[in-house]
Design a protein around this motif. Structure first.
Motif, PDB file in Angstrom:
ATOM      1  N   GLU A 190      96.995 -17.120 -40.167  1.00  0.00           N
ATOM      2  CA  GLU A 190      97.453 -16.114 -39.205  1.00  0.00           C
ATOM      3  C   GLU A 190      98.544 -16.684 -38.298  1.00  0.00           C
ATOM      4  O   GLU A 190      99.516 -15.985 -37.967  1.00  0.00           O
ATOM      5  CB  GLU A 190      96.271 -15.616 -38.369  1.00  0.00           C
ATOM      6  CG  GLU A 190      95.259 -14.788 -39.148  1.00  0.00           C
ATOM      7  CD  GLU A 190      94.046 -14.435 -38.305  1.00  0.00           C
ATOM      8  OE1 GLU A 190      93.950 -14.934 -37.158  1.00  0.00           O
ATOM      9  OE2 GLU A 190      93.196 -13.668 -38.789  1.00  0.00           O
ATOM     10  N   ALA A 191      98.391 -17.945 -37.868  1.00  0.00           N
ATOM     11  CA  ALA A 191      99.396 -18.567 -36.996  1.00  0.00           C
ATOM     12  C   ALA A 191     100.741 -18.671 -37.706  1.00  0.00           C
ATOM     13  O   ALA A 191     101.792 -18.345 -37.134  1.00  0.00           O
ATOM     14  CB  ALA A 191      98.919 -19.951 -36.543  1.00  0.00           C
ATOM     15  N   SER A 222      96.834 -33.130 -39.908  1.00  0.00           N
ATOM     16  CA  SER A 222      96.877 -33.877 -38.649  1.00  0.00           C
ATOM     17  C   SER A 222      97.589 -33.108 -37.549  1.00  0.00           C
ATOM     18  O   SER A 222      97.533 -33.502 -36.382  1.00  0.00           O
ATOM     19  CB  SER A 222      97.556 -35.236 -38.865  1.00  0.00           C
ATOM     20  OG  SER A 222      98.871 -35.062 -39.362  1.00  0.00           O
ATOM     21  N   ASN A 223      98.291 -32.017 -37.869  1.00  0.00           N
ATOM     22  CA  ASN A 223      98.908 -31.148 -36.867  1.00  0.00           C
ATOM     23  C   ASN A 223      98.084 -29.899 -36.602  1.00  0.00           C
ATOM     24  O   ASN A 223      98.570 -28.952 -35.994  1.00  0.00           O
ATOM     25  CB  ASN A 223     100.320 -30.749 -37.309  1.00  0.00           C
ATOM     26  CG  ASN A 223     101.327 -31.855 -37.091  1.00  0.00           C
ATOM     27  OD1 ASN A 223     101.086 -32.760 -36.308  1.00  0.00           O
ATOM     28  ND2 ASN A 223     102.447 -31.798 -37.776  1.00  0.00           N
ATOM     29  N   ILE A 224      96.844 -29.876 -37.075  1.00  0.00           N
ATOM     30  CA  ILE A 224      95.913 -28.769 -36.818  1.00  0.00           C
ATOM     31  C   ILE A 224      94.816 -29.308 -35.906  1.00  0.00           C
ATOM     32  O   ILE A 224      94.038 -30.184 -36.301  1.00  0.00           O
ATOM     33  CB  ILE A 224      95.322 -28.217 -38.130  1.00  0.00           C
ATOM     34  CG1 ILE A 224      96.439 -27.644 -39.004  1.00  0.00           C
ATOM     35  CG2 ILE A 224      94.270 -27.156 -37.836  1.00  0.00           C
ATOM     36  CD1 ILE A 224      95.990 -27.222 -40.384  1.00  0.00           C
ATOM     37  N   LEU A 225      94.769 -28.831 -34.673  1.00  0.00           N
ATOM     38  CA  LEU A 225      93.797 -29.288 -33.687  1.00  0.00           C
ATOM     39  C   LEU A 225      92.576 -28.376 -33.694  1.00  0.00           C
ATOM     40  O   LEU A 225      92.688 -27.165 -33.912  1.00  0.00           O
ATOM     41  CB  LEU A 225      94.426 -29.312 -32.294  1.00  0.00           C
ATOM     42  CG  LEU A 225      95.727 -30.121 -32.156  1.00  0.00           C
ATOM     43  CD1 LEU A 225      96.229 -30.054 -30.723  1.00  0.00           C
ATOM     44  CD2 LEU A 225      95.524 -31.556 -32.591  1.00  0.00           C
ATOM     45  N   LYS A 241      94.015 -24.664 -33.935  1.00  0.00           N
ATOM     46  CA  LYS A 241      95.290 -24.364 -33.290  1.00  0.00           C
ATOM     47  C   LYS A 241      96.375 -25.240 -33.916  1.00  0.00           C
ATOM     48  O   LYS A 241      96.208 -26.453 -34.060  1.00  0.00           O
ATOM     49  CB  LYS A 241      95.234 -24.602 -31.776  1.00  0.00           C
ATOM     50  CG  LYS A 241      94.329 -23.626 -31.039  1.00  0.00           C
ATOM     51  CD  LYS A 241      94.675 -23.534 -29.578  1.00  0.00           C
ATOM     52  CE  LYS A 241      93.827 -22.484 -28.873  1.00  0.00           C
ATOM     53  NZ  LYS A 241      94.280 -22.223 -27.502  1.00  0.00           N
ATOM     54  N   LEU A 242      97.502 -24.607 -34.275  1.00  0.00           N
ATOM     55  CA  LEU A 242      98.631 -25.307 -34.876  1.00  0.00           C
ATOM     56  C   LEU A 242      99.465 -25.974 -33.785  1.00  0.00           C
ATOM     57  O   LEU A 242      99.714 -25.384 -32.735  1.00  0.00           O
ATOM     58  CB  LEU A 242      99.485 -24.315 -35.667  1.00  0.00           C
ATOM     59  CG  LEU A 242     100.632 -24.876 -36.507  1.00  0.00           C
ATOM     60  CD1 LEU A 242     100.093 -25.806 -37.586  1.00  0.00           C
ATOM     61  CD2 LEU A 242     101.411 -23.739 -37.155  1.00  0.00           C
TER      62      LEU A 242
END
Length: 681
Positions: free
Chosen positions: A515-516, A536-539, A547-548
């Protein structure tokens, strides 16, 4: 017009004819000359020049008719709601068409006439279709430029506020050449679950919120609006070429970027008012927007204000810079003559003052080096609202928040910099990103990330809180996401504890990041390509909500372009092979990287494996090889085998396979991928 075969028996319904021939009476007027007794309002709407009501009060083409305190654009039935710089907001009802069974087929045109200063805003509006089994398109003489389709599987399948294809669909409007004729149409088919009527409307983005009852009984609210762009026409180009000032004093003209030759006026930096009026009613100096501190001398130049501190004061003199600070070194030095102890004290104060002066100069230097003047001009010229949306932190605040960037506060390191955990006054926890390298490219990436993040508002994209320009490298301050990264939870230990993600969490994370990315590609005010989608860029927070993050190498893409040429950036294992070989960046490059993330969720394996394991080197190639031999179960993670249904696993594997297609044109869009993942949940 031939209807595409994929629409089966869809029948052409009717749409509308919008003719924006909004010309005024032909009284020759010089721009900026008008009668002093002209009305400034009509009802609750402010009317400002070049718009006007009555003879001698408007510039040619910008007449407003005030009918019983209701303003209309002359020569049309468009009710005026608000006048903006380069745009007007009007009621959307004239842009609505209703087509009900069993009317015949009719194709209509939008004709953008040469004499009109108005065009439908491409960036501010959306083409919305409402109904069941209904499609709509905007075409030119050769091919479909923009289209969408609305279906209704069941009444419960639709959601209020969601216009993504069930009961309601929306698409952007195409950008065409000046005076280009567009053809618009609706397409419908009779099936068991259909609405009695179909509706098409061009509305301002965000002004209409879909309700599922609208698919059967639709009434356009009076509050729904449409935006039109306006500009001074190219018939004044000869005056501009002769260096004749068309705008008022203390103002400049600039290209409107609508069509070649069209332009607008704006006040020079440090001035405000109406740039189209000559004389006392035009742009005037605004002392409140003076960027200098009170202790500084302010000099007005053609490029704006220049600030300089007076004698015995140090600093750059700017409000957003280091300001001006009193330097008392000379007085202390004279007082030291009284006695040796006093002299020692004075010399100590002198040394500290000198160090403070050097620190102030250094911070002022960093402020300039890190783009501070550019951001300052952006704020004071009225071009942006960055300062109102984000907080500007001082270097001292962030040093205190990170315990002087203690190594124990490091959250992670990457190619773009190091991220620290910071605790602000009041106990609010944040994440502070600090670039590793001192190079202009790092500053450019910082400015790029700042510009992009100020335009994004999505619940699954990390939120920017503020920034700092006073340090050797610029700093970005984000909301703190406490749960670590998806990479840590899939491939290793987090806080010395082996983590395991359930299948439901993995499916939800895939849906949220889908969705992001769909929002960045299709719903942001200007499309954004992330270029570094990876686990590693997905928190993740404590509930594993995703969250991206990390937009340092992302690219803003104009609406009229679907690919850009750029230096190749990304991470090995996630990098789109087509982008790597051609240097042509498209939205499908993010789709490929997202496909690799789906493989990580399915297999629990890293995208690239060291050769000494002798298992595989590339996860993508290993996955394709196993699937080709019918051995999908061989590569699945143990947790997935224990918890997931095989039909779900095969569906996700199918989505990943399509995302990883070598040819980008054959990959699905992120909008389609997000819709597929949402339907599975």
């Amino acid at each position: 017009m031939e209807v595409p075969a994929a629409l089966f028996s869809f029948q052409l319904l009717s749409f509308f004819l919008i003719v924006l021939h909004l010309s005024s009476f032909s009284v020759p007027m010089e721009l900026g000359s008008f009668l002093p007794n002209c009305s400034k309002t009509c009802g609750n709407v402010e009317i400002s020049y070049p718009f006007g009501v009555g003879d001698g009060c408007f510039f040619q083409g910008f007449e407003v008719i005030c009918n019983k305190s209701i303003p209309f654009l002359a020569g049309s039935d468009l009710q005026l709601v608000e006048i903006l710089q380069g745009e007007v907001r009007v009621k959307a009802k004239p842009f609505l068409v209703t087509s009900c069974k069993p009317h015949g087929n009719m194709v209509t045109e939008i004709n953008l006439l040469q004499d009109s200063p108005y065009t439908i805003s491409i960036s501010s509006n959306r083409f919305i279709i409402i109904g069941c089994s209904t499609g709509g398109a905007v075409t030119d003489a050769n091919a479909t430029l923009s289209s969408c389709t609305s279906v209704c599987y069941t009444r419960d399948s639709m959601d209020d506020g969601s216009c993504t294809g069930q009961g309601c669909c929306q698409t952007t409007l195409p950008r065409v050449q000046k005076h280009k004729v567009l053809t618009t149409f609706l397409i419908g088919v009779n099936k068991n679950l259909t609405s009695p009527c179909s509706y098409g409307v061009i509305v301002e983005n965000g002004s209409y919120i879909f309700r599922k009852s609208d698919a059967w009984d639709f009434n356009l609210s009076e509050n729904v609006t449409t935006k039109l762009e306006w500009a001074i026409g190219d018939h004044h180009e000869k005056l501009r070429n002769k260096n004749v000032s068309i705008c008022g004093q203390n103002s400049i003209d600039y290209d409107s970027k609508r069509f070649p030759g069209d332009y607008l006026c704006r006040c020079s930096p440090g001035y405000e008012g109406n740039p189209y009026i000559k004389g006392s009613g035009g742009c005037q100096r605004n002392k409140e927007h003076n960027p200098c501190v009170p202790e500084a001398t302010c000099q007005n130049t053609n490029l704006g204000y220049r600030c300089s501190c007076s004698t015995w004061n140090v600093g750059d003199g700017y409000r957003m810079g280091s300001g001006c600070h009193r330097f008392k070194g000379i007085q202390l030095l004279l007082g030291s003559m009284v006695s040796i102890p006093i002299m020692i004290t004075a010399l100590s104060w002198f040394y500290l003052a000198k160090k403070n002066r050097q620190l102030t100069k250094m911070r002022a230097k960093y402020f300039h080096q890190n783009g501070g003047l550019l951001l300052q001009q952006h704020v004071f010229s009225g071009k942006g609202t960055c300062s109102n949306q984000t907080k500007i932190f001082s270097a001292r605040e962030l040093e205190k928040a990170t315990n002087n960037y203690d190594i124990s506060r490091v959250l992670g390191r990457g190619g773009q910099g190091t991220v620290y955990k910071g605790i602000l006054e009041g106990g609010y926890t944040v994440a502070i990103k600090k670039s590793q390298l001192i190079a202009q490219c790092q500053v450019d990436q910082f400015i790029n990330e700042l510009v992009i993040l100020t335009q994004i508002n999505h619940k699954h994209i990390v939120k920017l809180i503020g920034f700092c320009l006073e340090t050797q490298v610029p700093l970005l301050v984000y909301e703190f996401i406490p749960g670590g990264t998806l990479y840590q939870k899939l491939h290793g230990y987090l806080d010395d504890v082996l983590t395991r993600l359930s299948w439901n969490d993995r499916l939800r994370i895939a849906t949220e990041i889908g969705e992001a990315l769909s929002y960045l590609h299709s719903y942001a005010c200007m499309p954004i390509f992330h270029r570094d989608v990876k686990s590693s860029n997905i928190l993740l927070d404590w509930n594993n909500t995703a969250k991206l993050s990390d937009f340092g190498i992302s690219r803003l893409v104009p609406l009229d372009k679907n690919r850009v040429s750029t230096a190749v950036h990304g991470t090995i294992g996630y990098l789109d092979p087509e982008y790597f070989s051609t240097g042509k960046l498209t939205e499908k490059s993010d789709v490929y990287s997202f496909g690799v993330v789906l493989l990580e969720l399915l297999t629990g394996r890293r995208p690239v494996q060291h050769e000494e394991t002798r298992d595989y080197s590339s996860l993508v190639m290993h996955f394709k090889s196993c699937v080709g031999r019918g051995n999908l179960l061989q590569v699945l993670d143990k947790m997935v085998l224990e918890e997931a249904k095989m039909e779900e696993v095969r569906a996700i594997a199918g989505v990943a396979s399509r995302c990883l297609t070598v040819l980008g044109a054959r990959r699905p869009t992120m909008k389609k991928v997000a819709r597929k993942l949402a339907s599975m949940r």
